[in-house]
Design a protein around this motif. Structure first.
Motif, mmCIF file in Angstrom:
data_model
loop_
_atom_site.group_PDB
_atom_site.id
_atom_site.type_symbol
_atom_site.label_atom_id
_atom_site.label_comp_id
_atom_site.label_asym_id
_atom_site.label_seq_id
_atom_site.Cartn_x
_atom_site.Cartn_y
_atom_site.Cartn_z
ATOM 1 N N SER A 112 0.013 -9.239 1.548
ATOM 2 C CA SER A 112 -1.027 -8.893 0.443
ATOM 3 C C SER A 112 -1.751 -7.605 0.949
ATOM 4 C CB SER A 112 -1.909 -10.141 0.509
ATOM 5 O OG SER A 112 -3.058 -9.911 1.720
ATOM 6 N N PRO A 113 -2.632 -7.228 0.341
ATOM 7 C CA PRO A 113 -3.488 -5.925 0.602
ATOM 8 C C PRO A 113 -4.527 -6.317 1.554
ATOM 9 C CG PRO A 113 -3.811 -6.444 -1.424
ATOM 10 C CD PRO A 113 -2.741 -7.380 -1.100
ATOM 11 N N MET A 114 -4.905 -7.591 1.741
ATOM 12 C CA MET A 114 -5.979 -7.968 2.683
ATOM 13 C C MET A 114 -5.515 -7.496 4.099
ATOM 14 S SD MET A 114 -7.754 -9.441 0.428
ATOM 15 C CE MET A 114 -8.908 -10.524 1.124
ATOM 16 N N LYS A 115 -6.553 -6.704 4.788
ATOM 17 C CA LYS A 115 -6.425 -6.106 6.099
ATOM 18 C C LYS A 115 -5.631 -7.092 7.224
ATOM 19 C CE LYS A 115 -9.029 -3.375 9.449
ATOM 20 N NZ LYS A 115 -10.261 -2.834 9.786
ATOM 21 N N ARG A 116 -6.111 -8.377 7.394
ATOM 22 C CA ARG A 116 -5.600 -9.254 8.380
ATOM 23 C C ARG A 116 -4.056 -9.357 8.143
ATOM 24 N NH1 ARG A 116 -8.748 -11.701 4.630
ATOM 25 N NH2 ARG A 116 -7.837 -13.355 3.788
ATOM 26 N N ALA A 117 -3.730 -9.289 6.871
ATOM 27 C CA ALA A 117 -2.189 -9.841 6.336
ATOM 28 C C ALA A 117 -1.619 -8.252 6.922
ATOM 29 C CB ALA A 117 -2.373 -10.132 4.891
ATOM 30 N N VAL A 118 -2.274 -7.089 6.552
ATOM 31 C CA VAL A 118 -1.339 -5.972 6.694
ATOM 32 C C VAL A 118 -1.228 -5.714 8.232
ATOM 33 C CG1 VAL A 118 -1.602 -3.483 6.605
ATOM 34 C CG2 VAL A 118 -2.320 -4.711 4.625
ATOM 35 N N GLU A 119 -2.142 -5.804 8.968
ATOM 36 C CA GLU A 119 -2.159 -5.961 10.486
ATOM 37 C C GLU A 119 -1.162 -6.800 11.010
ATOM 38 O OE1 GLU A 119 -6.685 -4.419 11.282
ATOM 39 O OE2 GLU A 119 -6.213 -6.704 11.577
ATOM 40 N N ILE B 36 6.182 -3.685 2.433
ATOM 41 C CA ILE B 36 5.773 -3.442 1.059
ATOM 42 C C ILE B 36 4.331 -4.158 0.890
ATOM 43 C CG2 ILE B 36 6.093 -3.849 -1.246
ATOM 44 C CD1 ILE B 36 9.364 -3.827 -0.387
ATOM 45 N N ILE B 37 3.270 -3.591 0.488
ATOM 46 C CA ILE B 37 2.310 -4.224 0.107
ATOM 47 C C ILE B 37 2.262 -4.459 -1.338
ATOM 48 C CG2 ILE B 37 -0.406 -3.878 -0.026
ATOM 49 C CD1 ILE B 37 -0.204 -2.127 2.546
ATOM 50 N N ASP B 38 1.960 -5.722 -1.589
ATOM 51 C CA ASP B 38 2.108 -6.272 -3.003
ATOM 52 C C ASP B 38 0.719 -6.879 -3.430
ATOM 53 O OD1 ASP B 38 2.395 -7.536 -5.333
ATOM 54 O OD2 ASP B 38 4.649 -7.741 -4.669
#
Length: 114
Positions: A56-63, A79-81
């Motif tokens: 997801s594009p949420m910061k904690r998920a991207v990290e 991939i950010i979805d």
């Protein structure tokens, strides 16, 4: 094809026992424990032939996804979805004791995602 679902590591919002909403996402990084949690699972995935990591594009998920990707030897595509965002509970966000919020949670558990 196998699909592995991994939740993000502990976030700063988790430490405060609040639900992270979209407006606070830029401040909601992983905690040190959250970073360690993701690093701890990397060995379990080293031999899984992971081709892509979606986040997801949420910061904690991207990290979390970036830590996982950097630890894997084959460096799968990342991939950010935007479709993977969590649900916005509107006025019920952070109001876990509200009976209507509890009703929403029960409906979601039963499969109602609307």
């Amino acid at each position: 094809m196998k699909i592995y679902l991994i939740r993000h590591g502990e976030s700063l919002a988790n430490l405060g026992l609040v639900s992270a909403d979209f407006s606070m996402d830029n401040q909601n990084s992983l905690s040190k424990k959250g970073e360690e949690q993701i690093r701890a699972i990397i060995p379990a995935f080293q031999n899984c032939k992971i081709m892509q990591i979606f986040s997801s594009p949420m910061k904690r998920a991207v990290e979390s996804a970036e830590i996982l990707q950097s630890g894997l030897t084959n460096k799968p595509k990342f991939i950010i979805d935007n479709r993977l965002k969590e649900i916005d509970y509107g006025i019920f966000t952070d109001d876990r004791d509200n009976p209507e919020m509890q009703n929403i949670a029960k409906r979601q558990i039963a499969g109602d995602q609307e």
